[in-house]
Design a protein around this motif. Structure first.
Motif, short mmCIF file in Angstrom:
data_model
loop_
_atom_site.label_atom_id
_atom_site.label_comp_id
_atom_site.label_asym_id
_atom_site.label_seq_id
_atom_site.Cartn_x
_atom_site.Cartn_y
_atom_site.Cartn_z
N UNK A 1 0.85 -1.17 0.00
CA UNK A 1 0.00 0.00 0.00
C UNK A 1 0.89 1.24 0.00
N UNK A 2 0.79 2.03 -1.05
CA UNK A 2 1.60 3.24 -1.15
C UNK A 2 0.78 4.32 -1.85
N UNK A 3 1.28 5.56 -1.76
CA UNK A 3 0.61 6.64 -2.47
C UNK A 3 0.57 6.36 -3.96
N UNK A 4 1.65 5.84 -4.51
CA UNK A 4 1.70 5.56 -5.94
C UNK A 4 0.64 4.54 -6.36
N UNK A 5 0.41 3.51 -5.52
CA UNK A 5 -0.61 2.52 -5.90
C UNK A 5 -2.00 3.13 -5.88
N UNK A 6 -2.28 4.01 -4.91
CA UNK A 6 -3.58 4.68 -4.85
C UNK A 6 -3.75 5.59 -6.06
N UNK A 7 -2.71 6.36 -6.39
CA UNK A 7 -2.77 7.26 -7.54
C UNK A 7 -3.04 6.46 -8.81
N UNK A 25 -14.66 -2.01 -0.89
CA UNK A 25 -13.46 -2.85 -0.98
C UNK A 25 -13.01 -3.31 0.41
N UNK A 26 -12.10 -4.27 0.45
CA UNK A 26 -11.60 -4.71 1.76
C UNK A 26 -10.73 -3.65 2.42
N UNK A 27 -10.75 -3.65 3.75
CA UNK A 27 -9.92 -2.74 4.54
C UNK A 27 -8.47 -3.19 4.42
N UNK A 28 -7.58 -2.23 4.13
CA UNK A 28 -6.17 -2.55 3.90
C UNK A 28 -5.23 -1.92 4.92
N UNK A 29 -5.77 -1.36 6.00
CA UNK A 29 -4.92 -0.77 7.02
C UNK A 29 -4.97 0.74 7.01
N UNK A 30 -4.00 1.32 7.72
CA UNK A 30 -3.94 2.77 7.86
C UNK A 30 -2.76 3.33 7.09
N UNK A 31 -2.88 4.60 6.72
CA UNK A 31 -1.80 5.32 6.08
C UNK A 31 -1.62 6.62 6.84
N UNK A 71 -10.86 5.56 -0.45
CA UNK A 71 -11.44 4.35 -0.99
C UNK A 71 -11.22 4.32 -2.50
N UNK A 72 -10.71 3.19 -2.96
CA UNK A 72 -10.62 2.93 -4.39
C UNK A 72 -11.49 1.70 -4.67
N UNK A 73 -11.66 1.32 -5.91
CA UNK A 73 -12.47 0.11 -6.15
C UNK A 73 -11.89 -1.16 -5.51
N UNK A 74 -10.58 -1.15 -5.17
CA UNK A 74 -9.98 -2.39 -4.66
C UNK A 74 -9.41 -2.30 -3.25
N UNK A 75 -9.36 -1.10 -2.63
CA UNK A 75 -8.86 -1.03 -1.25
C UNK A 75 -9.43 0.17 -0.50
N UNK A 76 -9.45 0.01 0.81
CA UNK A 76 -9.94 1.05 1.71
C UNK A 76 -8.88 1.27 2.78
N UNK A 77 -8.40 2.53 2.87
CA UNK A 77 -7.29 2.86 3.75
C UNK A 77 -7.72 3.95 4.72
N UNK A 78 -7.53 3.70 6.00
CA UNK A 78 -7.93 4.66 7.02
C UNK A 78 -6.93 5.81 7.08
N UNK A 79 -7.48 7.04 7.20
CA UNK A 79 -6.65 8.24 7.36
C UNK A 79 -7.15 9.01 8.58
N UNK A 80 -6.42 10.02 8.99
CA UNK A 80 -6.80 10.83 10.15
C UNK A 80 -7.31 12.18 9.68
N UNK A 81 -8.45 12.58 10.21
CA UNK A 81 -9.02 13.91 9.93
C UNK A 81 -9.22 14.56 11.29
N UNK A 82 -8.51 15.66 11.54
CA UNK A 82 -8.56 16.31 12.85
C UNK A 82 -9.91 16.92 13.16
N UNK A 83 -10.58 17.49 12.17
CA UNK A 83 -11.88 18.12 12.40
C UNK A 83 -12.84 17.76 11.28
#
Length: 176
Positions: A1-7, A25-31, A71-83
């Motif tokens: 899981x990398x920025x390049x793969x999401x792009x 898509x399946x959960x793939x962890x956090x970034x 979220x992409x068609x093949x993976x879901x990656x958790x991110x942090x949103x402060x507000x």
């Protein structure tokens, strides 16, 4: 899981908002992507410098409960949103009639303040406007103060409400 793969997975979606609500898509962890309260985006502690990349990622944010994901068609990656993932930074009247307010976010989302884009006042007196789906923009302080200039004071059960109107709907900035 990398920025390049999401792009790579999002190529072709640059100028439109994909239907992420239809993707499961399946959960793939956090970034280590953080959207700060001021609307700035960080990856591994460094600020994103390419606005086009921020806009691309913002187009695939999905909120589930109180958590945010890219979220992409093949993976879901958790991110942090402060507000909130967006900040409402500008507004203007749609025309000379001053009946509808057009608002814009820090990422150039532009829309009318209307029943599809509701405004809410939280328990701490902060204003938020729905941008799309269940994603909100926090109303920037400058916009709030500009709206204070256009409100009407209306008697209410608990005091005096500060009200303005857009697209036939009434919105409150709070009570005094």
């Amino acid at each position: 899981m990398s920025l390049d793969s999401i792009i790579g997975q999002l190529t072709g979606h640059e100028n439109k908002v994909p239907p992420v609500e239809l993707w499961d898509p399946p959960y793939c962890g956090e970034m280590d992507i953080v959207i700060k309260a001021d609307g700035s985006w960080y990856y591994n502690g460094s600020i994103f410098k390419r606005m086009s990349l921020v806009k691309l990622f913002a187009s695939v944010i999905k909120k589930e409960n109180d958590e945010y994901f890219l979220v992409t068609p093949v993976e879901k990656i958790k991110i942090t949103v402060e507000d909130a993932p967006f900040v409402l930074t500008q507004w203007q009247w749609q025309d000379d009639c001053q009946e509808t307010i057009i608002v814009a976010t820090n990422l150039d989302d532009e829309f009318a303040l209307n029943p599809d884009h509701r405004m809410r006042l939280d328990n701490n007196g902060q204003l938020y406007v729905t941008v799309r789906r269940n994603l909100e923009a926090k109303v920037h302080r400058n916009v709030y103060y500009q709206w204070v200039d256009i409100v009407k004071e209306v008697p209410s059960e608990t005091g005096t409400a500060l009200i303005f109107q857009s697209a036939g709907q009434f919105y409150t900035l709070g009570e005094i």
